[in-house]
Design a protein around this motif. Structure first.
Motif, PDB file in Angstrom:
ATOM      1  N   SER A  18       0.828  -1.198   0.000  1.00 21.17           N
ATOM      2  CA  SER A  18       0.000   0.000   0.000  1.00 21.17           C
ATOM      3  C   SER A  18       0.863   1.248   0.000  1.00 21.17           C
ATOM      4  CB  SER A  18      -0.917   0.011   1.221  1.00 21.17           C
ATOM      5  OG  SER A  18      -1.786  -1.083   1.173  1.00 21.17           O
ATOM      6  N   THR A  26      -5.635   0.956  -8.600  1.00 20.19           N
ATOM      7  CA  THR A  26      -6.954   0.540  -8.167  1.00 20.19           C
ATOM      8  C   THR A  26      -7.547  -0.557  -9.040  1.00 20.19           C
ATOM      9  OG1 THR A  26      -7.972   2.307  -9.455  1.00 20.19           O
ATOM     10  CG2 THR A  26      -7.488   2.772  -7.134  1.00 20.19           C
ATOM     11  N   TYR A  27      -6.975  -0.840 -10.191  1.00 23.81           N
ATOM     12  CA  TYR A  27      -7.519  -1.871 -11.058  1.00 23.81           C
ATOM     13  C   TYR A  27      -7.336  -3.234 -10.407  1.00 23.81           C
ATOM     14  CZ  TYR A  27      -8.159  -5.132 -14.841  1.00 23.81           C
ATOM     15  OH  TYR A  27      -8.600  -6.182 -15.600  1.00 23.81           O
ATOM     16  N   VAL A  28      -8.437  -3.968 -10.293  1.00 23.69           N
ATOM     17  CA  VAL A  28      -8.394  -5.316  -9.747  1.00 23.69           C
ATOM     18  C   VAL A  28      -8.762  -6.272 -10.879  1.00 23.69           C
ATOM     19  CG1 VAL A  28      -9.295  -6.894  -8.013  1.00 23.69           C
ATOM     20  CG2 VAL A  28      -9.091  -4.456  -7.483  1.00 23.69           C
ATOM     21  N   ASN A 125       1.628 -10.236  -6.757  1.00 26.15           N
ATOM     22  CA  ASN A 125       0.436  -9.390  -6.744  1.00 26.15           C
ATOM     23  C   ASN A 125       0.123  -8.999  -8.181  1.00 26.15           C
ATOM     24  OD1 ASN A 125      -1.094  -6.930  -6.872  1.00 26.15           O
ATOM     25  ND2 ASN A 125      -0.719  -6.638  -4.704  1.00 26.15           N
ATOM     26  N   GLY A 128      -4.767  -4.495  -7.652  1.00 28.89           N
ATOM     27  CA  GLY A 128      -5.607  -4.134  -6.532  1.00 28.89           C
ATOM     28  C   GLY A 128      -5.224  -2.777  -6.016  1.00 28.89           C
ATOM     29  N   LYS A 131      -7.781  -2.020  -0.259  1.00 30.88           N
ATOM     30  CA  LYS A 131      -8.063  -3.205   0.552  1.00 30.88           C
ATOM     31  C   LYS A 131      -8.280  -4.480  -0.250  1.00 30.88           C
ATOM     32  CE  LYS A 131     -10.213  -0.624   4.256  1.00 30.88           C
ATOM     33  NZ  LYS A 131     -11.314  -0.613   5.191  1.00 30.88           N
ATOM     34  N   TYR A 132      -8.313  -4.405  -1.569  1.00 35.44           N
ATOM     35  CA  TYR A 132      -8.665  -5.567  -2.371  1.00 35.44           C
ATOM     36  C   TYR A 132      -7.544  -5.918  -3.342  1.00 35.44           C
ATOM     37  CZ  TYR A 132     -11.857  -8.872  -4.512  1.00 35.44           C
ATOM     38  OH  TYR A 132     -12.460 -10.021  -4.954  1.00 35.44           O
ATOM     39  N   TYR A 133      -7.091  -7.166  -3.299  1.00 36.90           N
ATOM     40  CA  TYR A 133      -5.980  -7.618  -4.132  1.00 36.90           C
ATOM     41  C   TYR A 133      -6.264  -9.011  -4.677  1.00 36.90           C
ATOM     42  CZ  TYR A 133      -3.362  -3.870  -1.938  1.00 36.90           C
ATOM     43  OH  TYR A 133      -2.943  -2.653  -1.509  1.00 36.90           O
ATOM     44  N   ARG A 134      -5.673  -9.285  -5.836  1.00 36.73           N
ATOM     45  CA  ARG A 134      -5.697 -10.629  -6.411  1.00 36.73           C
ATOM     46  C   ARG A 134      -4.318 -10.957  -6.938  1.00 36.73           C
ATOM     47  NH1 ARG A 134     -11.431 -10.398  -9.491  1.00 36.73           N
ATOM     48  NH2 ARG A 134     -12.666 -11.040  -7.693  1.00 36.73           N
ATOM     49  N   GLU A 183      -7.295 -14.237  -3.556  1.00 34.71           N
ATOM     50  CA  GLU A 183      -7.938 -12.927  -3.570  1.00 34.71           C
ATOM     51  C   GLU A 183      -8.216 -12.565  -2.101  1.00 34.71           C
ATOM     52  OE1 GLU A 183     -12.569 -13.560  -4.543  1.00 34.71           O
ATOM     53  OE2 GLU A 183     -11.227 -14.312  -6.119  1.00 34.71           O
ATOM     54  N   ASN A 185      -9.754  -9.342   0.637  1.00 32.87           N
ATOM     55  CA  ASN A 185     -10.427  -8.085   0.903  1.00 32.87           C
ATOM     56  C   ASN A 185     -10.267  -7.821   2.391  1.00 32.87           C
ATOM     57  OD1 ASN A 185     -12.030  -5.845   0.995  1.00 32.87           O
ATOM     58  ND2 ASN A 185     -13.845  -6.840   0.162  1.00 32.87           N
TER      59      ASN A 185
END
Length: 186
Positions: A18, A26-28, A125, A128, A131-134, A183, A185
């Protein structure tokens, strides 16, 4: 390494991502995009995982094309290319042709490593923000891991496993020997 230390390291890795990303990414990607990243780059990812483990310390490797180094220090604002960051905010230039290629052309945005007693986890990574990652991770002992809450119990769900805590949702499934999709959150 005890469970408490592993939890701290996992959370520090997420926090470091982060900070390094400055919250700008921000693209997930959806699950199929992440799986395609693995399928198209599996041999490069295996080599990168082995190289990351050889570093022998917990770090994040990224490229300034993916995450700009956020610093008022003039040396960092002029710094371009592949770099290592540690959980204490230190940066250093890194040379590795395979990892540089992986981070500039495959869909992987950063790579982090956590070494523990008897196994290592290398996280790729793929996108994401906040708070959200894949992404994908390599588990040297070929077992499913909870990357966010290492001692959190994983429950079978569909093709994989979930951890659904009060403030954290985490899903993981096996892709191949030692490689897993995830993934989260938080």
């Amino acid at each position: 390494m005890n469970v408490k230390r592993m939890a701290c390291l996992a959370l520090a890795s997420v926090a470091c991502l982060s900070l390094v990303s400055c919250g700008m990414q921000t693209y997930v990607p959806d699950k199929s995009e992440v799986i395609a990243v693995y399928e198209n780059n599996s041999s490069c990812m295996l080599e990168a995982a082995e190289d990351m483990i050889k570093l022998g310390r917990e770090v994040v490797v990224s490229h300034t094309d993916n995450y700009a180094i956020d610093s008022d220090d003039q040396a960092f604002t002029e710094y371009k290319g592949l770099y290592i960051s540690d959980t204490f905010g230190g940066y250093e230039k890194y040379q590795n042709e395979n990892i540089e290629s992986l981070l500039t052309g495959s869909g992987a945005k950063s790579i982090s490593v956590t070494n523990s007693d008897g196994f290592s986890i290398v996280e790729f990574n793929c996108g994401g923000g906040g708070k959200y990652y894949r992404g994908v991770y390599y588990s040297s002992d070929d077992s499913i891991k909870n990357l966010v809450i290492p001692d959190g119990r994983l429950i079978a769900s569909g093709d994989g496993f979930i951890y659904d805590g009060d403030e954290v949702y985490y899903y993981t499934e096996k892709l191949d020997d030692c490689f897993f999709y995830y993934e989260l959150n938080t």
